[in-house]
Design a protein around this motif. Structure first.
Motif, PDB file in Angstrom:
ATOM      1  N   GLU A   1       0.921  -0.883  -0.348  1.00 13.89           N
ATOM      2  CA  GLU A   1       0.243  -0.263  -0.174  1.00 13.89           C
ATOM      3  C   GLU A   1       0.661   1.403   0.054  1.00 13.89           C
ATOM      4  OE1 GLU A   1      -3.387  -1.706   3.378  1.00 13.89           O
ATOM      5  OE2 GLU A   1      -2.220  -0.387   3.694  1.00 13.89           O
TER       6      GLU A   1
ATOM      7  N   ASP B   1      13.887  12.379   7.897  1.00 15.49           N
ATOM      8  CA  ASP B   1      12.661  12.003   7.979  1.00 15.49           C
ATOM      9  C   ASP B   1      11.589  11.539   7.327  1.00 15.49           C
ATOM     10  OD1 ASP B   1      13.888  11.125  10.994  1.00 15.49           O
ATOM     11  OD2 ASP B   1      12.188  12.831  11.721  1.00 15.49           O
ATOM     12  N   GLY B   2      11.683  11.554   5.629  1.00 14.69           N
ATOM     13  CA  GLY B   2      10.454  10.851   5.367  1.00 14.69           C
ATOM     14  C   GLY B   2       9.741  12.110   4.823  1.00 14.69           C
ATOM     15  N   VAL B   3       9.971  13.323   5.317  1.00 13.78           N
ATOM     16  CA  VAL B   3       9.270  14.521   4.628  1.00 13.78           C
ATOM     17  C   VAL B   3       9.737  15.632   3.919  1.00 13.78           C
ATOM     18  CG1 VAL B   3       7.715  16.302   5.630  1.00 13.78           C
ATOM     19  CG2 VAL B   3       8.395  14.747   6.947  1.00 13.78           C
TER      20      VAL B   3
ATOM     21  N   VAL C   1       0.639   0.169   5.022  1.00  9.70           N
ATOM     22  CA  VAL C   1       1.619  -0.778   5.316  1.00  9.70           C
ATOM     23  C   VAL C   1       2.003  -1.724   3.680  1.00  9.70           C
ATOM     24  CG1 VAL C   1       1.364  -2.277   6.954  1.00  9.70           C
ATOM     25  CG2 VAL C   1       0.387  -1.170   7.520  1.00  9.70           C
TER      26      VAL C   1
ATOM     27  N   TYR D   1       6.438  -2.793   6.792  1.00  8.71           N
ATOM     28  CA  TYR D   1       6.833  -0.646   6.860  1.00  8.71           C
ATOM     29  C   TYR D   1       6.345  -0.777   6.974  1.00  8.71           C
ATOM     30  CZ  TYR D   1      11.388  -3.156   4.240  1.00  8.71           C
ATOM     31  OH  TYR D   1      12.187  -4.119   4.226  1.00  8.71           O
TER      32      TYR D   1
ATOM     33  N   ASP E   1       3.762   3.143   6.938  1.00 11.83           N
ATOM     34  CA  ASP E   1       4.524   4.754   6.850  1.00 11.83           C
ATOM     35  C   ASP E   1       4.390   5.935   8.076  1.00 11.83           C
ATOM     36  OD1 ASP E   1       5.447   4.630   3.966  1.00 11.83           O
ATOM     37  OD2 ASP E   1       3.858   5.019   2.831  1.00 11.83           O
TER      38      ASP E   1
ATOM     39  N   PRO F   1       5.574   9.438   8.863  1.00 12.62           N
ATOM     40  CA  PRO F   1       6.869  10.198   8.536  1.00 12.62           C
ATOM     41  C   PRO F   1       6.526  11.403   9.171  1.00 12.62           C
ATOM     42  CG  PRO F   1       5.590  10.477   6.456  1.00 12.62           C
ATOM     43  CD  PRO F   1       4.617   9.094   7.292  1.00 12.62           C
ATOM     44  N   GLY F   2       7.764  11.815   9.743  1.00 15.00           N
ATOM     45  CA  GLY F   2       7.630  13.457  10.001  1.00 15.00           C
ATOM     46  C   GLY F   2       7.293  13.070  12.087  1.00 15.00           C
ATOM     47  N   MET F   3       7.357  11.836  12.462  1.00  9.96           N
ATOM     48  CA  MET F   3       6.477  10.979  13.533  1.00  9.96           C
ATOM     49  C   MET F   3       8.196  11.667  14.771  1.00  9.96           C
ATOM     50  SD  MET F   3       3.891   9.869  13.914  1.00  9.96           S
ATOM     51  CE  MET F   3       2.425  10.445  12.266  1.00  9.96           C
TER      52      MET F   3
ATOM     53  N   TYR G   1      13.344   3.332  13.211  1.00  3.51           N
ATOM     54  CA  TYR G   1      12.556   3.774  12.303  1.00  3.51           C
ATOM     55  C   TYR G   1      13.511   4.501  11.697  1.00  3.51           C
ATOM     56  CZ  TYR G   1       9.902   8.065  12.197  1.00  3.51           C
ATOM     57  OH  TYR G   1       8.981   9.526  11.001  1.00  3.51           O
ATOM     58  N   ARG G   2      13.329   4.910  10.321  1.00  2.00           N
ATOM     59  CA  ARG G   2      14.557   5.251   9.299  1.00  2.00           C
ATOM     60  C   ARG G   2      13.579   6.466   8.038  1.00  2.00           C
ATOM     61  NH1 ARG G   2      18.670   1.443   7.015  1.00  2.00           N
ATOM     62  NH2 ARG G   2      16.789   1.345   5.115  1.00  2.00           N
ATOM     63  N   ASP G   3      13.716   6.965   7.324  1.00  4.27           N
ATOM     64  CA  ASP G   3      13.221   7.973   6.638  1.00  4.27           C
ATOM     65  C   ASP G   3      11.802   7.680   6.467  1.00  4.27           C
ATOM     66  OD1 ASP G   3      16.209   8.501   5.202  1.00  4.27           O
ATOM     67  OD2 ASP G   3      16.250   6.811   3.820  1.00  4.27           O
ATOM     68  N   GLY G   4      11.183   8.245   7.783  1.00  4.65           N
ATOM     69  CA  GLY G   4      10.148   8.246   8.045  1.00  4.65           C
ATOM     70  C   GLY G   4       9.267   7.001   7.804  1.00  4.65           C
ATOM     71  N   VAL G   5      10.400   5.761   7.447  1.00  5.71           N
ATOM     72  CA  VAL G   5       9.495   4.446   7.630  1.00  5.71           C
ATOM     73  C   VAL G   5       9.439   3.329   8.882  1.00  5.71           C
ATOM     74  CG1 VAL G   5       9.522   1.756   6.434  1.00  5.71           C
ATOM     75  CG2 VAL G   5       9.285   4.641   5.103  1.00  5.71           C
TER      76      VAL G   5
END
Lengths: 128, 128
Positions: free
Chosen positions: A79, A107-109, B28, B40, B42, B44-46, B105-109
């Motif tokens: 997804e 951070d994916g943003v 997911v 995985y 998603d 991001p930005g958490m 947790y890496r690159d927002g994932v």
């Protein structure tokens, strides 16, 4: 807000069945911080090199290619937005100083900061 | 696939109008890589500290609190998942070795790796 949950679940099923085929639109926040407009775009798990950003007079456009899954294995569900070609153009209610724009990926943003060039003039006409 | 785009746009409008109020489900991917299941998510930005992960016998559940926007300013649009309380429980078609699970947790994932404890037995009965 049960309806939102139902729509989300339906979409996720559609995504899973169309991984790689349809084009997806990332989620966007836009903040007005005085002289600048700050735009945050959720693009988790992307490669920086795969992201393209264009800043127009009054809009920002982002596109990205899908990322190959790292670990391999047999996908049971797919997804996530990084499986899809990504494309979105968002308009802002200000003219932008195109050459001032800069972007960071963290951070994916994707964070884009652009200076305002001023508001659009509106001429209200009297009808003679 | 124009209908997906229309549904996405409608949802984004709903998100913008309900920032912080409704609960959202992250996207997911699930992969079967032999002895392990890799999930995985998603997010991001958490903030890592705001994310809670629970692994059940046959499912993984993730929850997170919304993140306060950093830069401040006046929000012109708010769609991103980090504005919302996040919650999702996904089932997998295997029993999981709960104590083997680990998360990064890496690159927002958020990446979760869990060992399989075996497949569910199925008893096919003969009707006498």
């Amino acid at each position: 807000m049960e309806p939102i949950r139902k729509i989300e679940e339906g979409l996720k099923e559609l995504y899973d069945n169309n991984a790689g085929k349809v084009e997806r639109q990332p989620d966007v926040d836009i903040y007005d911080v005085g002289d600048n407009i700050v735009i945050y775009i959720d693009m988790p798990g992307m490669r920086k090199e795969n992201i393209k950003v264009r800043v127009y007079d009054r809009a920002v456009e982002v596109t990205a290619a899908p990322v190959q899954p790292e670990g391999g294995g047999k996908p049971l569900r797919r997804e996530r937005i990084s499986n899809f070609p990504v494309s979105r153009k968002v308009e802002v209610p200000y003219r932008l100083r195109v050459d001032s724009a800069r972007a960071i990926y963290r951070d994916g943003v994707l964070q884009i900061v652009v200076a305002k060039a001023g508001e659009y003039g509106v001429a209200e006409l009297k009808i003679d």
